[in-house]
Design an enzyme around this catalytic site. Structure first.
Site, PDB file in Angstrom:
ATOM      1  N   ASP A   1       0.822  -1.208   0.000  1.00  0.00           N
ATOM      2  CA  ASP A   1       0.000   0.000   0.000  1.00  0.00           C
ATOM      3  C   ASP A   1       0.856   1.260   0.000  1.00  0.00           C
ATOM      4  O   ASP A   1       0.465   2.287  -0.565  1.00  0.00           O
ATOM      5  CB  ASP A   1      -0.930   0.001   1.208  1.00  0.00           C
ATOM      6  CG  ASP A   1      -2.103  -0.948   1.034  1.00  0.00           C
ATOM      7  OD1 ASP A   1      -2.245  -1.517  -0.058  1.00  0.00           O
ATOM      8  OD2 ASP A   1      -2.874  -1.128   1.988  1.00  0.00           O
TER       9      ASP A   1
ATOM     10  N   CYS B   1       2.079  -8.303   5.954  1.00  0.00           N
ATOM     11  CA  CYS B   1       1.714  -6.929   5.608  1.00  0.00           C
ATOM     12  C   CYS B   1       0.216  -6.685   5.397  1.00  0.00           C
ATOM     13  O   CYS B   1      -0.614  -7.556   5.595  1.00  0.00           O
ATOM     14  CB  CYS B   1       2.540  -6.468   4.423  1.00  0.00           C
ATOM     15  SG  CYS B   1       4.179  -5.916   4.938  1.00  0.00           S
ATOM     16  N   ASP B   2      -0.083  -5.471   4.911  1.00  0.00           N
ATOM     17  CA  ASP B   2      -1.404  -4.861   5.031  1.00  0.00           C
ATOM     18  C   ASP B   2      -2.561  -5.667   4.455  1.00  0.00           C
ATOM     19  O   ASP B   2      -3.640  -5.673   5.033  1.00  0.00           O
ATOM     20  CB  ASP B   2      -1.401  -3.493   4.337  1.00  0.00           C
ATOM     21  CG  ASP B   2      -0.577  -2.467   5.076  1.00  0.00           C
ATOM     22  OD1 ASP B   2       0.360  -2.874   5.782  1.00  0.00           O
ATOM     23  OD2 ASP B   2      -0.848  -1.267   4.933  1.00  0.00           O
ATOM     24  N   LYS B   3      -2.385  -6.270   3.303  1.00  0.00           N
ATOM     25  CA  LYS B   3      -3.495  -6.990   2.685  1.00  0.00           C
ATOM     26  C   LYS B   3      -3.242  -8.494   2.634  1.00  0.00           C
ATOM     27  O   LYS B   3      -4.166  -9.287   2.760  1.00  0.00           O
ATOM     28  CB  LYS B   3      -3.752  -6.461   1.260  1.00  0.00           C
ATOM     29  CG  LYS B   3      -4.169  -5.009   1.224  1.00  0.00           C
ATOM     30  CD  LYS B   3      -5.411  -4.750   2.058  1.00  0.00           C
ATOM     31  CE  LYS B   3      -5.735  -3.271   2.149  1.00  0.00           C
ATOM     32  NZ  LYS B   3      -4.683  -2.461   2.792  1.00  0.00           N
TER      33      LYS B   3
ATOM     34  N   CYS C   1       6.104  -2.536   8.253  1.00  0.00           N
ATOM     35  CA  CYS C   1       6.605  -1.222   8.661  1.00  0.00           C
ATOM     36  C   CYS C   1       6.707  -1.090  10.174  1.00  0.00           C
ATOM     37  O   CYS C   1       5.979  -1.749  10.923  1.00  0.00           O
ATOM     38  CB  CYS C   1       5.718  -0.128   8.091  1.00  0.00           C
ATOM     39  SG  CYS C   1       5.820   0.022   6.297  1.00  0.00           S
TER      40      CYS C   1
ATOM     41  N   GLU D   1      -6.906   4.063   0.129  1.00  0.00           N
ATOM     42  CA  GLU D   1      -6.367   4.793   1.272  1.00  0.00           C
ATOM     43  C   GLU D   1      -6.020   6.208   0.815  1.00  0.00           C
ATOM     44  O   GLU D   1      -5.523   6.397  -0.304  1.00  0.00           O
ATOM     45  CB  GLU D   1      -5.094   4.135   1.809  1.00  0.00           C
ATOM     46  CG  GLU D   1      -5.343   2.856   2.568  1.00  0.00           C
ATOM     47  CD  GLU D   1      -4.069   2.302   3.188  1.00  0.00           C
ATOM     48  OE1 GLU D   1      -4.186   1.289   3.906  1.00  0.00           O
ATOM     49  OE2 GLU D   1      -2.981   2.858   2.957  1.00  0.00           O
TER      50      GLU D   1
ATOM     51  N   SER E   1      -4.602   4.969   5.786  1.00  0.00           N
ATOM     52  CA  SER E   1      -3.451   4.189   6.202  1.00  0.00           C
ATOM     53  C   SER E   1      -3.419   4.127   7.719  1.00  0.00           C
ATOM     54  O   SER E   1      -3.840   5.063   8.409  1.00  0.00           O
ATOM     55  CB  SER E   1      -2.164   4.848   5.684  1.00  0.00           C
ATOM     56  OG  SER E   1      -1.037   4.333   6.350  1.00  0.00           O
TER      57      SER E   1
END
Length: 656
Positions: free
Chosen positions: A118, A160-162, A231, A509, A535
């Site tokens: 992202d 991670c995010d997804k 992150c 986002e 985010s």
């Protein structure tokens, strides 16, 4: 064609058409040859061809699924890059887990569904695929799992995010199998530099004269101090890891581990052993993922101050697990009860990275405080095969706890209790609960704001954030960020970004906007309302997930420039409202404002982004039929089929 084909290596012309096959014999009985499906027998042939010891091909099959990507050499350098650090080093954990599984006489398989970043797609049309990808990946993960018919368990690894939410959705759907999640860990912080969230604003800061060119390019180069991990801030990646452990899918103290370190690799081995324990005990995913487990995850989300994206992802996980999907009122109830205890990027109060949270004790350390407050269901089963209460009894007196917390003192000179606080100390530090869910005539289905991340200086003495002003309306994130950079946004403005929900942009986002506001000297005096999402590193008076979205006829899509909007957020009691209250010349009550909005038409100029891919348009339509964003943007197959059948019948009547 000489510039394409290799001509100067004679070895390339020494190709063979036959070789001796693998030595040995398949471990089959005469009865198995007569009764097993042909695919099961042929699978053994394939496994022997890949080089596995034929004598071991009858061992129990364990499927490993992950988001691994890139090509990493043994020295760590890349032959081909991944899209982000979060999936680049996962091969090390997979290798360790596979070796452990093989050592316990099982047959490990490994398959991959990689994931996007992202951060890489912020401000680009690549973001239009982000949330839709999650559903697609979960589908492919499930298809791959089913493609190993004799599987006896599933180990999942992602960071991670997804990719991580997608993987958890897939694991949650394996009701009758044992499953264990291995959180893929956190990127190390640079010894001197900025975290990956802050570094995403170097363009805005340089353009605004807030940093030099040399600082921008140097700090931007060194922000990721390890090649792997999510992150360093508690964004969607870190929050997803916390939620995975809180659900009981991951073993204790596995979320947020420093990527590439020995303890991070060892967690993969430990998780493999845990999966085998579940298999031998007959404990399946349904035994672990219950309504109480989902509530525990919501409690940990609040205590950590996690990303609002988990409102979507935890709902989807619960749906696939067959659990009750949390409602807006459920989330509000949890956040009123649960104190925020973790001091971590991006909301502090001290900006410790997620690796420091891990060394302070991570999820189980936070759980010890929550347990004393009576906020956890301790009788739920977990990935260890034991209850949460039994896990916490072990953790409280474990050598691991004492040594890992001491390590934080040694390497950073930080006291663990400064990172993970007691409820009393957190209250003294002014740490407020995490999120508020404002309703009102603009957001009748709800909205969300990370109220703990609103700058305290703009909150009144009674703990209430109030902002009333005419709105400036933008029909795209591009238009909004252009206005900010052009100086068209000033202190006191309320920005409204429309058409950025699932139907407009795939529910992108809007970190470009929120990060720009965060870095502007007057940004804390600007509010943002949108049907998009944020985010996990976003802060400020930013209200997202407004439902219904503009392109589904939601009243947010009927706001016009100059309309006066009143925002009220009680950051103590976690109540709030977003209401259109007329114009500067004629004020209305919220009820009158609702009637005016209902009478307006959605402007014809409000359309899906012309670059929205057909794949995402289809996803948006299917999730909308299934209940939309507040149901987790899932695919409810029964509702989709019923809607399609009704549409077919209606079209048939029209033709008659």
């Amino acid at each position: 064609m000489q510039d394409i084909y290799t001509e100067d290596d004679p070895a390339i012309y020494q190709a063979h058409t036959h070789r001796d096959g693998p030595a040995g014999r398949l471990p089959l009985t005469p009865d198995q040859l007569r009764t097993l499906p042909s695919g099961s027998i042929f699978g053994m042939t394939l496994n022997a061809g890949m080089g596995w010891n034929p004598a071991e091909l009858g061992n129990d099959a364990i499927m490993m699924i992950s988001t691994l990507a890139g090509i990493r050499e043994r020295d760590g350098l890349p032959t081909a890059l991944g899209l982000h650090t979060g999936h680049y080093e996962l091969g090390l954990q997979l290798e360790a887990a596979a070796q452990e599984l093989a050592a316990h006489n099982t047959l490990p398989y490994s398959t991959y569904v990689s994931d996007p970043c992202d951060g890489r797609t912020q401000g680009t049309t690549g973001m239009f695929d982000s949330l839709a990808y999650r559903n697609d990946a979960a589908t492919v993960f499930r298809r791959l799992i089913r493609s190993l018919p004799d599987r006896k368990g599933v180990l999942g690894i992602a960071a991670c995010d997804k990719g991580l939410p997608a993987l958890m959705m897939a694991l949650a759907s394996q009701h009758d199998l044992p499953t264990v999640l291995v959180p893929g860990g956190s990127t190390l912080m640079p010894s001197h530099g900025e975290d990956a969230g802050t570094i995403q604003t170097i363009g805005v800061r340089y353009a605004g004269g807030e940093m030099s060119f040399e600082d921008a390019v140097t700090l931007g180069c060194r922000a990721c101090a390890s090649a792997g991990g999510g992150c360093q801030f508690l964004g969607t990646a870190g929050t997803s890891q916390v939620v995975g452990e809180a659900l009981g899918l991951a073993i204790p103290h596995s979320a947020l581990a420093p990527s590439g370190e020995a303890i991070w690799i060892d967690l993969a081995r430990s998780s493999a052993r845990a999966l085998l324990r579940l298999k031998d005990a007959g404990i399946t995913t349904t035994d672990i993922l219950t309504d109480d487990a989902v509530e525990n995850a919501m409690v940990l989300h609040a205590a950590f101050g996690g990303s609002t994206n988990l409102l979507l992802h935890l709902a989807a996980i619960a749906y696939h697990a067959g659990c009750r999907v949390p409602s807006v009122s459920d989330w509000a109830h949890i956040n009123r009860r649960v104190p925020r205890l973790v001091s971590v990027l991006p909301i502090g109060p001290v900006m410790y990275p997620t690796t420091s949270v891990f060394l302070a004790g991570g999820v189980p350390e936070v759980m010890l405080h929550l347990r004393r407050l009576g906020l956890l269901h301790e009788d739920v089963l977990t990935a260890t095969g034991q209850t949460l209460g039994e896990n916490l009894d072990w953790w409280e007196n474990s050598e691991r706890r004492s040594r890992i917390r001491q390590r934080l003192r040694e390497v950073d000179g930080v006291e663990p209790d400064e990172v993970i606080m007691t409820p009393d100390e957190a209250a003294v530090r002014g740490m407020t609960s995490t999120v508020t869910f404002p309703l009102g005539n603009i957001a009748p289905e709800g909205s969300v704001v990370k109220s703990t991340a609103i700058d305290p200086s703009v909150i009144d003495d009674d703990g209430v954030f109030r902002h009333t002003a005419p709105v400036k309306v933008f029909t795209s994130e591009k238009a909004a960020i252009t206005a900010i950079k052009a100086g068209d946004i000033v202190a006191g403005d309320i920005m409204v970004v429309l058409g950025a929900g699932p139907r407009g942009t795939g529910m992108e986002e809007t970190y470009q906007v929120t990060s720009a506001l965060k870095k502007l000297p007057f940004g804390k005096h600007v509010s943002l309302i949108t049907d998009a999402r944020f985010s996990g590193v976003s802060t400020g008076a930013c209200f997202g997930h407004v439902g219904p979205e503009a392109l589904a006829g939601g009243p947010i899509g009927k706001l016009r420039g100059g309309d006066v909007v009143e925002i009220v957020v009680d950051t103590k009691n976690l109540d709030g409202s977003l209401n259109f209250i007329g114009t500067e010349d004629q004020r209305l009550t919220p009820q009158q404002g609702a009637a005016v909005l209902a009478a307006r038409n959605t402007p014809v100029s409000l359309r899906p982004d012309p670059d929205l891919p057909d794949d995402t348009r289809l996803w948006a339509a299917l999730q909308d039929v299934s209940g939309g964003m507040w149901r987790g943007c899932v695919y409810d197959v029964d509702k989709i089929i019923a809607t399609l059948e009704a549409g077919v019948k209606a079209l048939a009547k029209e033709e008659d």
